[in-house]
Design a protein around this motif. Structure first.
Motif, PDB file in Angstrom:
ATOM      1  N   VAL A  29       0.869  -1.177   0.000  1.00 55.06           N
ATOM      2  CA  VAL A  29       0.000   0.000   0.000  1.00 55.06           C
ATOM      3  C   VAL A  29       0.904   1.225   0.000  1.00 55.06           C
ATOM      4  N   GLN A  30       0.569   2.194  -0.837  1.00 57.88           N
ATOM      5  CA  GLN A  30       1.333   3.431  -0.856  1.00 57.88           C
ATOM      6  C   GLN A  30       0.439   4.607  -0.491  1.00 57.88           C
ATOM      7  N   ALA A  31       0.992   5.511   0.302  1.00 55.84           N
ATOM      8  CA  ALA A  31       0.320   6.776   0.581  1.00 55.84           C
ATOM      9  C   ALA A  31       1.193   7.835  -0.079  1.00 55.84           C
ATOM     10  N   VAL A  32       0.721   8.383  -1.171  1.00 60.69           N
ATOM     11  CA  VAL A  32       1.504   9.411  -1.867  1.00 60.69           C
ATOM     12  C   VAL A  32       1.172  10.756  -1.227  1.00 60.69           C
ATOM     13  N   ILE A  33       2.182  11.390  -0.656  1.00 61.84           N
ATOM     14  CA  ILE A  33       1.923  12.546   0.202  1.00 61.84           C
ATOM     15  C   ILE A  33       2.750  13.760  -0.221  1.00 61.84           C
ATOM     16  N   PHE A  42       7.840  17.196   1.556  1.00 64.72           N
ATOM     17  CA  PHE A  42       7.780  16.007   0.708  1.00 64.72           C
ATOM     18  C   PHE A  42       6.890  16.324  -0.474  1.00 64.72           C
ATOM     19  N   ASP A  43       7.387  16.007  -1.666  1.00 69.97           N
ATOM     20  CA  ASP A  43       6.633  16.318  -2.869  1.00 69.97           C
ATOM     21  C   ASP A  43       6.213  15.018  -3.544  1.00 69.97           C
ATOM     22  N   LYS A  44       4.940  14.660  -3.438  1.00 70.47           N
ATOM     23  CA  LYS A  44       4.413  13.406  -3.997  1.00 70.47           C
ATOM     24  C   LYS A  44       5.290  12.218  -3.594  1.00 70.47           C
ATOM     25  N   TRP A  45       5.649  12.173  -2.329  1.00 64.60           N
ATOM     26  CA  TRP A  45       6.539  11.098  -1.852  1.00 64.60           C
ATOM     27  C   TRP A  45       5.717   9.832  -1.582  1.00 64.60           C
ATOM     28  N   PRO A  46       6.125   8.700  -2.200  1.00 66.98           N
ATOM     29  CA  PRO A  46       5.322   7.484  -2.014  1.00 66.98           C
ATOM     30  C   PRO A  46       5.721   6.710  -0.755  1.00 66.98           C
ATOM     31  N   PHE A  47       5.118   7.048   0.365  1.00 68.93           N
ATOM     32  CA  PHE A  47       5.351   6.268   1.596  1.00 68.93           C
ATOM     33  C   PHE A  47       4.710   4.899   1.401  1.00 68.93           C
ATOM     34  N   MET A  48       5.405   3.856   1.812  1.00 68.07           N
ATOM     35  CA  MET A  48       4.899   2.507   1.515  1.00 68.07           C
ATOM     36  C   MET A  48       4.820   1.673   2.796  1.00 68.07           C
ATOM     37  N   THR A  49       3.770   0.856   2.868  1.00 67.42           N
ATOM     38  CA  THR A  49       3.697  -0.086   3.987  1.00 67.42           C
ATOM     39  C   THR A  49       3.375  -1.486   3.475  1.00 67.42           C
ATOM     40  N   THR A  50       3.910  -2.483   4.173  1.00 64.65           N
ATOM     41  CA  THR A  50       3.569  -3.883   3.897  1.00 64.65           C
ATOM     42  C   THR A  50       2.887  -4.515   5.109  1.00 64.65           C
ATOM     43  N   HIS A  51       2.646  -3.708   6.151  1.00 61.84           N
ATOM     44  CA  HIS A  51       2.057  -4.261   7.372  1.00 61.84           C
ATOM     45  C   HIS A  51       0.636  -4.791   7.156  1.00 61.84           C
ATOM     46  N   THR A  52      -0.044  -4.256   6.131  1.00 63.89           N
ATOM     47  CA  THR A  52      -1.437  -4.648   5.888  1.00 63.89           C
ATOM     48  C   THR A  52      -1.527  -5.816   4.895  1.00 63.89           C
ATOM     49  N   TRP A  53      -0.437  -6.486   4.669  1.00 63.73           N
ATOM     50  CA  TRP A  53      -0.339  -7.610   3.717  1.00 63.73           C
ATOM     51  C   TRP A  53      -1.461  -8.643   3.950  1.00 63.73           C
ATOM     52  N   GLY A  54      -2.191  -8.946   2.892  1.00 63.66           N
ATOM     53  CA  GLY A  54      -3.239  -9.972   2.996  1.00 63.66           C
ATOM     54  C   GLY A  54      -4.598  -9.431   3.419  1.00 63.66           C
ATOM     55  N   GLU A  55      -4.654  -8.159   3.866  1.00 56.88           N
ATOM     56  CA  GLU A  55      -5.919  -7.611   4.378  1.00 56.88           C
ATOM     57  C   GLU A  55      -6.885  -7.230   3.251  1.00 56.88           C
ATOM     58  N   ASP A  56      -8.142  -7.062   3.645  1.00 63.06           N
ATOM     59  CA  ASP A  56      -9.181  -6.537   2.767  1.00 63.06           C
ATOM     60  C   ASP A  56      -9.147  -5.008   2.879  1.00 63.06           C
ATOM     61  N   PRO A  57      -8.865  -4.294   1.789  1.00 65.23           N
ATOM     62  CA  PRO A  57      -8.680  -2.826   1.899  1.00 65.23           C
ATOM     63  C   PRO A  57      -9.978  -2.027   1.924  1.00 65.23           C
ATOM     64  N   ARG A  58     -11.118  -2.686   1.743  1.00 70.55           N
ATOM     65  CA  ARG A  58     -12.362  -1.925   1.655  1.00 70.55           C
ATOM     66  C   ARG A  58     -12.759  -1.371   3.024  1.00 70.55           C
ATOM     67  N   GLY A  59     -13.176  -0.097   3.017  1.00 68.37           N
ATOM     68  CA  GLY A  59     -13.554   0.538   4.278  1.00 68.37           C
ATOM     69  C   GLY A  59     -12.841   1.867   4.440  1.00 68.37           C
TER      70      GLY A  59
END
Ligand SMILES: *[C@@H]1O[C@H](CO)[C@@H](O)[C@H](O)[C@H]1NC(C)=O
Ligand SMILES: *[C@@H]1O[C@H](CO)[C@@H](O)[C@H](O)[C@H]1NC(C)=O
Length: 573
Positions: free
Chosen positions: A442-446, A484-501
């Motif tokens: 998952v990326q949060a572009v910030i 930060f200019d459109k910096w793509p912060f990334m996480t793998t902690h949510t691996w396997g989860e359902d992203p809806r919500g």
């Protein structure tokens, strides 16, 4: 650097050998230690006697009246027969009441795993100091906190047939522990444009980094020289591209795409200046080269039926290790491996272990599908043995899709105290072709600016309740202009989860100093699959882990109860 050992300095700790050579059950071993009881007399008499019989030392035993310990100093060999004569002489002496020769028996340190027990015999002198390969506690470390690479070796995966390109300051390919594993054809010097990536010599050995990396991977085994590489049958190619005044996008990109038909793994143990304030990443050509490598080259490799594993491990000295394991072509056994770069990441997530990693600050937690993770250690220590075992029965993960989960582009002020809390509710592109149901990255572009970038603090929480710390305090970073200019912060902690919500972003300042800042963009990028990659596997694993943690909880409760009652007893006395 010729002649010296290339094993990293941090592994050369204090090696603690096992106890003395000791008895097996059948053959009694007798030592040169005697218990001697006198009829009468004190220490001067005992000393006199010991000297007469040729013992080098004597010590009063506090638990026996007129009892003494007679011994020989220095390392004298244990004997297989009682030294009868010696003993008879002592017994015959009228001044002595009793003489007992001491028997030797076995005592093993608890939690001490002997290297020979797992049947790995290497004659390389530094092998026993390489705690990250097999950790027996030899460097005052935690026994068992290692890469479990011995199990992978025992299964036959030692790097045979794999070439690893070491992108660095060169390789001392004449070094006797590396020469036999050097792949000259796949090597190149991009810093001086010739085929000989030999390091430039300086008195302080500044350019020994690439050689160390090569040794950690490919140092030859059982040659009586230095230590052993994690993949000691692999080949290394030297790709010299550091040790020049400036890096360029073209050199970075050329290095990372050098001879992909021969090089299976590219090792890059370097990055932007690590001073706690630089914010930098790969440029255009290098990003393109990486994408090509992943999408085109890996595909080619799969067709060859090879599997390559890249293991990174950060040890005490922040060492990074790269391991390559080679999986034989199993076509004869009825199947061919077809592992992609994503399969490798799935295998890493599923098999890595918390082991005995301890983090005072950040709790180990489980994400929404039960995978245990930690902010500092991710999914834990790599387990090479578990990885190759799981890879044998592995089914290629389903196709990956990309969904923009939502985006906030209205500028929002970050309060000086307290925090800015934003939410994004997403259907994860459900109903569309690119629906993402099971998350990978998952990326949060910030885009954000602030009066002090280093004091910014950003967390993101998934609909299933998993919090990722995207940005924590960087005390040295006092940037107040760029942010930060459109910096793509990334996480793998949510691996396997359902992203809806509903996803939650929290932005605040760590310091209590008055600060200003504006969040200008938060775009949520979801990457993952539509069908479950291995959901049964996770559920099984989760249940067994849950059972384990319940057992641990019970044990902890028990310990606490014992401690409480001990305390109350002590306070009463
Ligand atoms: C951040 O950006 C806003 C809007 O562009 C601007 O008004 C503000 O001065 C900037 N703040 C800092 C600390 O640069
Ligand atoms: C982010 O999470 C960390 C760790 O739980 C916490 O200390 C910090 O205050 C959080 N920051 C924000 C802005 O929520």
């Amino acid at each position: 650097m010729k002649g010296g050992c290339i094993t990293p300095g941090t592994i050369a700790g204090l090696f603690c050998p096992g106890l003395l050579l000791l008895a097996s059950a059948e053959i009694a071993v007798y030592t040169n230690h005697f218990l001697v009881e006198l009829h009468r007399g004190g220490e001067p008499e005992a000393k006199q006697l010991a000297a007469e019989y040729g013992f080098s030392g004597v010590r009063k035993l506090p638990f026996i009246d007129a009892g003494y310990h007679f011994y020989h100093n220095g390392i004298s060999r244990a004997r297989r027969r009682r030294s009868l004569q010696h003993k008879l002489h002592l017994e015959k002496d009228p001044r002595i009441k009793k003489a007992v020769q001491q028997e030797g028996f076995g005592r093993k340190k608890r939690g001490y795993r002997e290297i020979n027990e797992i049947d790995i015999n290497m004659n390389d002198p530094l092998f026993t100091k390489q705690w990250y390969l097999i950790n027996t506690g030899q460097a005052d470390g935690t026994p068992g906190l290692d890469l479990n690479v011995a199990e992978a070796w025992e299964l036959g995966y030692t790097g045979k047939g794999v070439t690893i390109g070491i992108m660095d300051d060169g390789i001392d390919y004449l070094h006797p522990d590396l020469a036999s594993n050097y792949n000259a054809k796949a090597s190149y010097d991009f810093s001086s444009n010739d085929p000989y990536p030999y390091p430039r010599y300086t008195d302080d050995w500044f350019n020994s980094h690439g050689t160390r990396c090569a040794g950690e991977v490919s140092a030859a085994a059982n040659n009586n020289i230095c230590g052993v590489g994690v993949a000691y049958n692999s080949k290394v190619a030297g790709i010299r591209m550091l040790d020049q005044p400036f890096m360029t996008d073209i050199i970075e990109a050329s290095s990372i795409s050098h001879m992909p038909q021969v090089i299976d793994i590219y090792s890059a143990s370097w990055g932007p200046t690590d001073n706690g304030k630089t914010v930098d990443g790969p440029r255009e050509l290098t990003l393109q080269a990486m994408a090509d490598g992943v999408n085109k080259v890996m595909f080619l490799l799969n067709k060859l039926g090879k599997m390559t594993v890249l293991l990174t491990h950060t040890g005490d000295g922040a060492q990074i290790l790269f391991t390559a394991l080679y999986m034989e072509d199993f076509s004869e056994a009825g199947f061919i491996l077809d592992l992609t770069w994503r399969d490798m990441q799935h295998l890493t997530v599923l098999t890595s272990k918390r082991n005995q990693l301890h983090d005072e600050v950040h709790q180990w937690r489980r994400n929404g599908v039960g995978l245990e993770f930690n902010h500092l250690f991710g999914y834990g220590v790599l387990d090479a043995g578990a990885m190759v075992k799981m890879a044998k029965d592995w089914k290629t993960v389903p196709e990956r899709f990309h969904c923009v989960g939502g985006s906030i582009q209205e500028p929002e002020k970050i309060p000086s105290s307290g925090k800015l809390v934003l939410t994004l509710t997403t259907d994860a592109c459900e109903g569309k072709e690119n629906f993402v149901r099971y998350l990978e990255h998952v990326q949060a572009v910030i885009t954000v600016n602030s009066t002090r970038r280093g004091d910014l603090n950003i967390n993101m929480t998934s609909p299933m309740g998993t919090k990722s710390i995207l940005l924590s305090r960087r005390p040295r970073d006092d940037d107040s202009k760029v942010g930060f200019d459109k910096w793509p912060f990334m996480t793998t902690h949510t691996w396997g989860e359902d992203p809806r919500g509903t996803w939650v972003l929290e932005v605040g300042f760590v310091d209590s100093m008055p600060q200003r800042g504006v969040l200008k963009e938060w775009t949520l990028m979801l990457h993952g699959t539509q069908s479950a990659p291995y959901i049964d596997q996770i559920v099984r694993d989760y249940q067994s882990k849950l059972a384990m943690s319940k057992k641990e909880e019970l044990e902890e409760e028990l310990d606490e109860a014992v401690e409480r009652s001990l305390k109350s007893i002590l306070s009463k006395n």
